[in-house]
Design a protein around this motif. Structure first.
Motif, PDB file in Angstrom:
ATOM      1  N   GLY A   1       0.704  -1.195  -0.053  1.00  0.00           N
ATOM      2  CA  GLY A   1      -0.050   0.042  -0.179  1.00  0.00           C
ATOM      3  C   GLY A   1       0.944   1.231  -0.016  1.00  0.00           C
ATOM      4  N   GLY A   2       0.449   2.276  -0.558  1.00  0.00           N
ATOM      5  CA  GLY A   2       1.082   3.478  -0.922  1.00  0.00           C
ATOM      6  C   GLY A   2       0.494   4.648  -0.141  1.00  0.00           C
ATOM      7  N   LEU A   3       1.143   5.741   0.075  1.00  0.00           N
ATOM      8  CA  LEU A   3       0.701   6.833   0.614  1.00  0.00           C
ATOM      9  C   LEU A   3       1.298   8.068  -0.197  1.00  0.00           C
ATOM     10  CD1 LEU A   3       1.126   6.887   4.440  1.00  0.00           C
ATOM     11  CD2 LEU A   3      -1.053   7.060   3.303  1.00  0.00           C
ATOM     12  N   LYS A   4       0.394   8.616  -0.986  1.00  0.00           N
ATOM     13  CA  LYS A   4       0.888   9.776  -1.893  1.00  0.00           C
ATOM     14  C   LYS A   4       0.108  11.240  -1.365  1.00  0.00           C
ATOM     15  CE  LYS A   4      -1.133   9.688  -5.780  1.00  0.00           C
ATOM     16  NZ  LYS A   4      -1.373   9.401  -7.381  1.00  0.00           N
ATOM     17  N   PRO A   5       0.960  12.079  -1.099  1.00  0.00           N
ATOM     18  CA  PRO A   5       0.252  13.332  -0.573  1.00  0.00           C
ATOM     19  C   PRO A   5      -0.482  14.002  -1.657  1.00  0.00           C
ATOM     20  CG  PRO A   5       2.883  13.344   0.003  1.00  0.00           C
ATOM     21  CD  PRO A   5       2.482  12.172  -1.095  1.00  0.00           C
ATOM     22  N   VAL A   6      -1.613  14.339  -1.117  1.00  0.00           N
ATOM     23  CA  VAL A   6      -2.563  15.308  -1.963  1.00  0.00           C
ATOM     24  C   VAL A   6      -2.404  16.624  -1.790  1.00  0.00           C
ATOM     25  CG1 VAL A   6      -4.873  15.802  -2.573  1.00  0.00           C
ATOM     26  CG2 VAL A   6      -4.340  13.315  -1.980  1.00  0.00           C
ATOM     27  N   ASP A   7      -2.274  17.120  -0.324  1.00  0.00           N
ATOM     28  CA  ASP A   7      -1.920  18.495  -0.134  1.00  0.00           C
ATOM     29  C   ASP A   7      -1.267  18.443   1.335  1.00  0.00           C
ATOM     30  OD1 ASP A   7      -3.987  18.672   1.904  1.00  0.00           O
ATOM     31  OD2 ASP A   7      -5.440  19.036   0.469  1.00  0.00           O
ATOM     32  N   THR A   8      -0.941  19.433   2.089  1.00  0.00           N
ATOM     33  CA  THR A   8      -0.048  19.383   3.286  1.00  0.00           C
ATOM     34  C   THR A   8      -0.804  18.566   4.360  1.00  0.00           C
ATOM     35  OG1 THR A   8      -1.058  21.670   3.992  1.00  0.00           O
ATOM     36  CG2 THR A   8       1.187  21.366   2.831  1.00  0.00           C
ATOM     37  N   GLY A   9      -2.102  18.684   4.289  1.00  0.00           N
ATOM     38  CA  GLY A   9      -2.875  17.794   5.364  1.00  0.00           C
ATOM     39  C   GLY A   9      -3.487  16.416   4.919  1.00  0.00           C
ATOM     40  N   THR A  10      -3.529  16.135   3.624  1.00  0.00           N
ATOM     41  CA  THR A  10      -4.119  14.814   3.125  1.00  0.00           C
ATOM     42  C   THR A  10      -3.261  13.810   2.395  1.00  0.00           C
ATOM     43  OG1 THR A  10      -6.189  16.005   3.136  1.00  0.00           O
ATOM     44  CG2 THR A  10      -6.269  14.199   1.832  1.00  0.00           C
ATOM     45  N   ALA A  11      -3.355  12.722   2.726  1.00  0.00           N
ATOM     46  CA  ALA A  11      -2.687  11.998   1.817  1.00  0.00           C
ATOM     47  C   ALA A  11      -3.660  10.795   1.284  1.00  0.00           C
ATOM     48  CB  ALA A  11      -1.479  11.060   2.442  1.00  0.00           C
ATOM     49  N   GLU A  12      -3.351  10.439  -0.001  1.00  0.00           N
ATOM     50  CA  GLU A  12      -4.116   9.319  -0.717  1.00  0.00           C
ATOM     51  C   GLU A  12      -3.629   7.947  -0.298  1.00  0.00           C
ATOM     52  OE1 GLU A  12      -5.719   8.089  -5.119  1.00  0.00           O
ATOM     53  OE2 GLU A  12      -4.547   9.889  -5.069  1.00  0.00           O
ATOM     54  N   ILE A  13      -4.312   6.868   0.095  1.00  0.00           N
ATOM     55  CA  ILE A  13      -4.076   5.582   0.051  1.00  0.00           C
ATOM     56  C   ILE A  13      -4.082   4.916  -1.127  1.00  0.00           C
ATOM     57  CG2 ILE A  13      -4.295   3.506   1.394  1.00  0.00           C
ATOM     58  CD1 ILE A  13      -4.547   5.064   3.593  1.00  0.00           C
ATOM     59  N   CYS A  14      -2.938   4.545  -1.861  1.00  0.00           N
ATOM     60  CA  CYS A  14      -3.038   3.702  -3.185  1.00  0.00           C
ATOM     61  C   CYS A  14      -2.479   2.372  -3.069  1.00  0.00           C
ATOM     62  CB  CYS A  14      -2.115   4.801  -4.183  1.00  0.00           C
ATOM     63  SG  CYS A  14      -2.594   6.395  -4.071  1.00  0.00           S
ATOM     64  N   ARG A  15      -2.831   1.888  -4.147  1.00  0.00           N
ATOM     65  CA  ARG A  15      -2.294   0.369  -4.158  1.00  0.00           C
ATOM     66  C   ARG A  15      -2.413  -0.615  -3.026  1.00  0.00           C
ATOM     67  NH1 ARG A  15      -3.131   1.124  -9.092  1.00  0.00           N
ATOM     68  NH2 ARG A  15      -1.530   2.653 -10.186  1.00  0.00           N
ATOM     69  N   LEU A  16      -3.606  -0.488  -2.076  1.00  0.00           N
ATOM     70  CA  LEU A  16      -3.675  -1.238  -1.150  1.00  0.00           C
ATOM     71  C   LEU A  16      -4.213  -2.597  -1.615  1.00  0.00           C
ATOM     72  CD1 LEU A  16      -4.116  -1.932   1.781  1.00  0.00           C
ATOM     73  CD2 LEU A  16      -6.501  -1.033   1.793  1.00  0.00           C
ATOM     74  N   ARG A  17      -3.293  -3.707  -1.682  1.00  0.00           N
ATOM     75  CA  ARG A  17      -3.413  -5.028  -2.349  1.00  0.00           C
ATOM     76  C   ARG A  17      -3.019  -6.027  -1.141  1.00  0.00           C
ATOM     77  NH1 ARG A  17      -5.457  -1.840  -5.144  1.00  0.00           N
ATOM     78  NH2 ARG A  17      -4.822  -1.302  -7.561  1.00  0.00           N
ATOM     79  N   VAL A  18      -3.668  -7.033  -1.339  1.00  0.00           N
ATOM     80  CA  VAL A  18      -3.283  -8.449  -0.383  1.00  0.00           C
ATOM     81  C   VAL A  18      -3.383  -9.791  -1.560  1.00  0.00           C
ATOM     82  CG1 VAL A  18      -3.695  -9.980   1.499  1.00  0.00           C
ATOM     83  CG2 VAL A  18      -3.977  -7.409   1.604  1.00  0.00           C
ATOM     84  N   HIS A  19      -2.374 -10.459  -1.676  1.00  0.00           N
ATOM     85  CA  HIS A  19      -2.479 -11.639  -2.563  1.00  0.00           C
ATOM     86  C   HIS A  19      -3.705 -12.235  -2.240  1.00  0.00           C
ATOM     87  CE1 HIS A  19      -1.518 -15.114  -4.616  1.00  0.00           C
ATOM     88  NE2 HIS A  19      -0.469 -14.493  -5.382  1.00  0.00           N
ATOM     89  N   PRO A  20      -4.445 -12.657  -3.025  1.00  0.00           N
ATOM     90  CA  PRO A  20      -5.550 -13.742  -2.981  1.00  0.00           C
ATOM     91  C   PRO A  20      -5.287 -14.859  -2.010  1.00  0.00           C
ATOM     92  CG  PRO A  20      -5.719 -13.009  -5.218  1.00  0.00           C
ATOM     93  CD  PRO A  20      -4.414 -12.462  -4.666  1.00  0.00           C
ATOM     94  N   GLU A  21      -4.107 -15.560  -2.282  1.00  0.00           N
ATOM     95  CA  GLU A  21      -4.049 -16.845  -1.243  1.00  0.00           C
ATOM     96  C   GLU A  21      -3.811 -16.362   0.138  1.00  0.00           C
ATOM     97  OE1 GLU A  21      -0.425 -18.620  -2.663  1.00  0.00           O
ATOM     98  OE2 GLU A  21      -1.280 -18.897  -4.672  1.00  0.00           O
ATOM     99  N   PHE A  22      -3.731 -15.037   0.383  1.00  0.00           N
ATOM    100  CA  PHE A  22      -3.561 -14.402   2.010  1.00  0.00           C
ATOM    101  C   PHE A  22      -4.668 -13.685   2.180  1.00  0.00           C
ATOM    102  CE2 PHE A  22       0.419 -15.926   0.274  1.00  0.00           C
ATOM    103  CZ  PHE A  22       1.163 -16.371   1.432  1.00  0.00           C
ATOM    104  N   GLN A  23      -5.799 -13.565   1.535  1.00  0.00           N
ATOM    105  CA  GLN A  23      -6.968 -12.679   1.962  1.00  0.00           C
ATOM    106  C   GLN A  23      -7.625 -13.411   2.803  1.00  0.00           C
ATOM    107  OE1 GLN A  23      -8.883 -11.647  -1.690  1.00  0.00           O
ATOM    108  NE2 GLN A  23      -7.117 -10.377  -2.456  1.00  0.00           N
ATOM    109  N   ARG A  24      -8.522 -12.695   3.605  1.00  0.00           N
ATOM    110  CA  ARG A  24      -9.498 -13.169   4.720  1.00  0.00           C
ATOM    111  C   ARG A  24      -8.578 -13.704   6.113  1.00  0.00           C
ATOM    112  NH1 ARG A  24     -13.373 -11.067   2.776  1.00  0.00           N
ATOM    113  NH2 ARG A  24     -14.470 -11.926   0.908  1.00  0.00           N
ATOM    114  N   ARG A  25      -7.380 -13.134   6.217  1.00  0.00           N
ATOM    115  CA  ARG A  25      -6.751 -13.134   7.288  1.00  0.00           C
ATOM    116  C   ARG A  25      -6.285 -11.884   8.039  1.00  0.00           C
ATOM    117  NH1 ARG A  25      -2.069 -17.497   4.897  1.00  0.00           N
ATOM    118  NH2 ARG A  25      -3.660 -18.640   3.731  1.00  0.00           N
ATOM    119  N   GLY A  26      -6.845 -10.753   7.595  1.00  0.00           N
ATOM    120  CA  GLY A  26      -6.723  -9.638   8.473  1.00  0.00           C
ATOM    121  C   GLY A  26      -5.617  -8.706   7.758  1.00  0.00           C
TER     122      GLY A  26
END
Length: 162
Positions: free
Chosen positions: A68-93
């Motif tokens: 997962g990535g954090l990309k600044p939008v402005d000085t107070g806000t960041a965008e969370i990007c690319r949040l991914r979990v491999h399908p074989e490891f999903q449903r584990r929190g």
């Protein structure tokens, strides 16, 4: 099974690009569909790290299975990007662990809120964001998909004074 979170390294590039494509394919999406793209991956240093954001990877048994990535939008806000979990490891929190780690990192970097988006057909992602206190901002039709935009106000850890 635990998830160890660390900062992205250049040597992770091929692995996370493959993870991105696998995760999109799992929900019937692909780069170039009008919503998803992957041209930022070769530029992680520039887009995420060098401008005040971050990019994290999660390892389980020495294998990169989340990101997962954090990309600044402005000085107070960041965008969370690319949040991914491999399908074989999903449903584990692991998705929740990654999202919380990104939110905490955003606070450390001085951001007061985070934003992100997903598509309506990614039900697990929508449920995760809702469970962790995100609120929906809007929806938009893009390339035949409904994109859901959301945000969360971040609460810095309490400072104890004596």
């Amino acid at each position: 099974m635990k998830l160890k979170i660390r900062r992205y390294r250049w040597s992770d590039l091929d692995t996370i690009l493959a993870l991105h494509r696998i995760c999109l394919a799992e929900v019937g999406l692909m780069p170039g569909d009008g919503v998803y793209y992957d041209d930022d991956f070769p530029r992680i240093q520039e887009i995420y790290l060098a401008c005040g954001g971050d990019f994290l990877v999660g390892e389980s048994d020495a294998r990169v299975v989340a990101m997962g990535g954090l990309k600044p939008v402005d000085t107070g806000t960041a965008e969370i990007c690319r949040l991914r979990v491999h399908p074989e490891f999903q449903r584990r929190g692991f998705g929740a662990v990654m999202l919380v780690a990104l939110e905490r990192r955003a606070v450390e970097l001085g951001f007061h809120s985070v934003r992100g988006d997903t598509t309506l057909n990614q039900e697990a992602a929508l449920a995760l964001y809702e469970r962790l206190g995100w609120r929906e901002l809007s929806r938009e039709q893009v390339g035949g998909l409904t994109v859901v935009y959301g945000e969360k106000r971040l609460v810095p850890p309490a400072v104890l004074e004596f």
